[in-house]
Design a protein around this motif. Sequence first.
Motif, short mmCIF file in Angstrom:
data_model
loop_
_atom_site.label_atom_id
_atom_site.label_comp_id
_atom_site.label_asym_id
_atom_site.label_seq_id
_atom_site.Cartn_x
_atom_site.Cartn_y
_atom_site.Cartn_z
N VAL A 34 -7.12 0.50 -3.32
CA VAL A 34 -7.58 0.68 -1.95
C VAL A 34 -8.57 1.85 -1.87
O VAL A 34 -9.60 1.76 -1.19
CB VAL A 34 -6.39 0.87 -0.97
N PHE A 35 -8.28 2.93 -2.58
CA PHE A 35 -9.20 4.07 -2.62
C PHE A 35 -10.56 3.62 -3.17
O PHE A 35 -11.61 3.95 -2.60
CB PHE A 35 -8.62 5.20 -3.48
N ILE B 99 0.82 -1.20 0.00
CA ILE B 99 0.00 0.00 0.00
C ILE B 99 0.86 1.26 0.00
O ILE B 99 0.55 2.24 -0.69
CB ILE B 99 -0.97 -0.01 1.21
N LYS B 100 1.97 1.24 0.73
CA LYS B 100 2.84 2.42 0.82
C LYS B 100 3.60 2.69 -0.47
O LYS B 100 3.88 3.84 -0.79
CB LYS B 100 3.85 2.25 1.95
N THR B 101 3.97 1.63 -1.19
CA THR B 101 4.93 1.80 -2.29
C THR B 101 4.34 1.70 -3.69
O THR B 101 4.99 2.13 -4.65
CB THR B 101 6.07 0.77 -2.18
N GLU B 102 3.15 1.15 -3.85
CA GLU B 102 2.63 0.90 -5.19
C GLU B 102 1.43 1.77 -5.51
O GLU B 102 0.39 1.69 -4.86
CB GLU B 102 2.25 -0.58 -5.35
N ALA B 103 1.57 2.61 -6.54
CA ALA B 103 0.49 3.53 -6.93
C ALA B 103 -0.78 2.77 -7.32
O ALA B 103 -1.89 3.19 -6.97
CB ALA B 103 0.96 4.41 -8.08
N SER B 104 -0.63 1.66 -8.02
CA SER B 104 -1.81 0.91 -8.47
C SER B 104 -2.60 0.37 -7.27
O SER B 104 -3.84 0.37 -7.29
CB SER B 104 -1.41 -0.23 -9.40
#
Length: 122
Positions: free
Chosen positions: A36-37, A26-31
């Motif tokens: 999650v959003f 969750i912290k490192t991957e934009a996708s």
Amino acid sequence: MPKEESFAVNRIKSVGFAMRGALLLIKTEASIKIQVFLAVVVTIAGFYYEISTTEWIFQIFAVSLVVGIEGANTAIEKICDFIHPDFDERIGFIKDVAAGAVMLVSIGATIVGCIIYLPKIF
């Protein structure tokens, strides 16, 4: 010889490693951040539209499947980059297939979302 840890201790450690991995993802991957959003948005929508238990089951399954496959795709990409950092057609093929799997699951999840929410919206 070191003493073996109990089954319960090993399970607790495994859950800790998995939680760390999920947080790293969750912290490192934009996708994953986008996924999650969207999961938060459809969860809020589920409460707002008071979807049925069956709809919740399908929604949770769809969201979990997309996020899980996205995580597997990220792991595959990282392994490929580690094994062969330079461009290679074979590595490109592997990465494309993994990304394609995410796309197919995402299409399915979108269809599930449309089946659940379009009748409620319109």
